[in-house]
Design a protein around this motif. Structure first.
Motif, PDB file in Angstrom:
ATOM      1  N   UNK A  98       8.680  46.039 -36.247  1.00 49.06           N
ATOM      2  CA  UNK A  98       8.387  47.394 -35.779  1.00 49.06           C
ATOM      3  C   UNK A  98       8.841  47.544 -34.336  1.00 49.06           C
ATOM      4  N   UNK A  99       9.125  48.775 -33.916  1.00 49.22           N
ATOM      5  CA  UNK A  99       9.492  49.030 -32.528  1.00 49.22           C
ATOM      6  C   UNK A  99       8.315  48.715 -31.625  1.00 49.22           C
ATOM      7  N   UNK A 100       8.613  48.164 -30.443  1.00 49.72           N
ATOM      8  CA  UNK A 100       7.563  47.866 -29.475  1.00 49.72           C
ATOM      9  C   UNK A 100       7.251  49.144 -28.712  1.00 49.72           C
ATOM     10  N   UNK A 101       6.459  49.990 -29.349  1.00 46.57           N
ATOM     11  CA  UNK A 101       6.054  51.270 -28.757  1.00 46.57           C
ATOM     12  C   UNK A 101       4.794  51.722 -29.468  1.00 46.57           C
ATOM     13  N   UNK A 102       4.121  52.710 -28.928  1.00 43.74           N
ATOM     14  CA  UNK A 102       2.951  53.284 -29.586  1.00 43.74           C
ATOM     15  C   UNK A 102       1.858  52.269 -29.827  1.00 43.74           C
ATOM     16  N   UNK A 103       1.390  52.209 -31.077  1.00 43.79           N
ATOM     17  CA  UNK A 103       0.279  51.341 -31.440  1.00 43.79           C
ATOM     18  C   UNK A 103       0.564  49.869 -31.264  1.00 43.79           C
ATOM     19  N   UNK A 104       1.806  49.446 -31.549  1.00 41.29           N
ATOM     20  CA  UNK A 104       2.177  48.031 -31.411  1.00 41.29           C
ATOM     21  C   UNK A 104       2.061  47.616 -29.951  1.00 41.29           C
ATOM     22  N   UNK A 105       2.609  48.432 -29.054  1.00 41.71           N
ATOM     23  CA  UNK A 105       2.552  48.139 -27.616  1.00 41.71           C
ATOM     24  C   UNK A 105       1.115  48.219 -27.111  1.00 41.71           C
ATOM     25  N   UNK A 106       0.333  49.181 -27.613  1.00 43.62           N
ATOM     26  CA  UNK A 106      -1.064  49.324 -27.192  1.00 43.62           C
ATOM     27  C   UNK A 106      -1.875  48.101 -27.598  1.00 43.62           C
ATOM     28  N   UNK A 107      -1.627  47.578 -28.800  1.00 43.23           N
ATOM     29  CA  UNK A 107      -2.325  46.376 -29.247  1.00 43.23           C
ATOM     30  C   UNK A 107      -1.969  45.192 -28.353  1.00 43.23           C
ATOM     31  N   UNK A 108      -0.695  45.043 -28.031  1.00 44.03           N
ATOM     32  CA  UNK A 108      -0.255  43.947 -27.165  1.00 44.03           C
ATOM     33  C   UNK A 108      -0.887  44.065 -25.778  1.00 44.03           C
ATOM     34  N   UNK A 109      -0.904  45.287 -25.231  1.00 48.71           N
ATOM     35  CA  UNK A 109      -1.508  45.494 -23.908  1.00 48.71           C
ATOM     36  C   UNK A 109      -3.006  45.195 -23.943  1.00 48.71           C
ATOM     37  N   UNK A 110      -3.685  45.592 -25.019  1.00 51.43           N
ATOM     38  CA  UNK A 110      -5.107  45.310 -25.175  1.00 51.43           C
ATOM     39  C   UNK A 110      -5.375  43.814 -25.238  1.00 51.43           C
ATOM     40  N   UNK A 111      -4.504  43.075 -25.936  1.00 50.68           N
ATOM     41  CA  UNK A 111      -4.653  41.625 -26.021  1.00 50.68           C
ATOM     42  C   UNK A 111      -4.455  40.986 -24.644  1.00 50.68           C
ATOM     43  N   UNK A 112      -3.506  41.504 -23.881  1.00 55.58           N
ATOM     44  CA  UNK A 112      -3.295  40.995 -22.523  1.00 55.58           C
ATOM     45  C   UNK A 112      -4.512  41.273 -21.648  1.00 55.58           C
ATOM     46  N   UNK A 113      -5.059  42.495 -21.771  1.00 52.24           N
ATOM     47  CA  UNK A 113      -6.277  42.839 -21.014  1.00 52.24           C
ATOM     48  C   UNK A 113      -7.425  41.917 -21.384  1.00 52.24           C
ATOM     49  N   UNK A 114      -7.487  41.534 -22.660  1.00 52.94           N
ATOM     50  CA  UNK A 114      -8.540  40.640 -23.138  1.00 52.94           C
ATOM     51  C   UNK A 114      -8.374  39.203 -22.697  1.00 52.94           C
ATOM     52  N   UNK A 115      -7.227  38.880 -22.084  1.00 52.32           N
ATOM     53  CA  UNK A 115      -7.036  37.546 -21.531  1.00 52.32           C
ATOM     54  C   UNK A 115      -5.984  36.693 -22.206  1.00 52.32           C
ATOM     55  N   UNK A 116      -5.314  37.215 -23.224  1.00 54.65           N
ATOM     56  CA  UNK A 116      -4.244  36.434 -23.868  1.00 54.65           C
ATOM     57  C   UNK A 116      -2.961  36.541 -23.055  1.00 54.65           C
ATOM     58  N   UNK A 117      -2.194  35.476 -23.047  1.00 54.83           N
ATOM     59  CA  UNK A 117      -0.887  35.545 -22.371  1.00 54.83           C
ATOM     60  C   UNK A 117       0.207  35.300 -23.398  1.00 54.83           C
ATOM     61  N   UNK A 118       1.288  36.061 -23.282  1.00 55.12           N
ATOM     62  CA  UNK A 118       2.493  35.881 -24.114  1.00 55.12           C
ATOM     63  C   UNK A 118       3.673  36.519 -23.462  1.00 55.12           C
TER      64      UNK A 118
END
Length: 118
Positions: A98-118
């Motif tokens: 999927x394109x890295x935009x919208x919900x996909x990007x929001x999920x990734x940003x949320x995971x980063x906020x939660x403390x995951x690194x990638x």
């Protein structure tokens, strides 16, 4: 052979996903954060590809939020919390073709906020 538009899009996404999966491999130390987007919901899993096991999963079906982006961000935070309980700090991100935009990007940003690194 003509293919309808939906089947064509699905086939193209599957090809993109196959290219991504050729490079992205989850391990016990650094599992794969795999994301799937349906028309209504987002699903995310932490996967150890060495043992073919799902370590944690989350979806947006029962999460609170007034928009898809808000629910996706919340899902990212929930999966990060689950990863912390498993003592996982780093993951490899698999956007599933999927394109890295919208919900996909929001999920990734949320995971980063939660403390995951990638």
């Amino acid at each position: 052979m003509d293919m309808n538009k939906t089947a064509q899009k699905t086939q193209e996404r599957n090809r993109r996903h196959a290219r991504i999966r050729a490079r992205v491999v989850g391990t016990a130390a650094r599992p794969r954060l795999s994301v799937f987007r349906s028309n209504r919901y987002l699903y995310a899993q932490l996967i150890n590809d060495e043992t073919n096991t799902t370590l944690a999963s989350v979806d947006t079906r029962k999460l609170k939020g007034d928009s898809t982006g808000a629910k996706a961000s919340e899902a990212g935070k929930v999966i990060a919390e689950a990863a912390k309980k498993l003592k996982i700090e780093a993951v490899v991100f698999d956007r599933g073709g999927f394109k890295y935009q919208g919900g996909i990007a929001a999920l990734a940003d949320g995971a980063r906020e939660g403390g995951l690194s990638f």
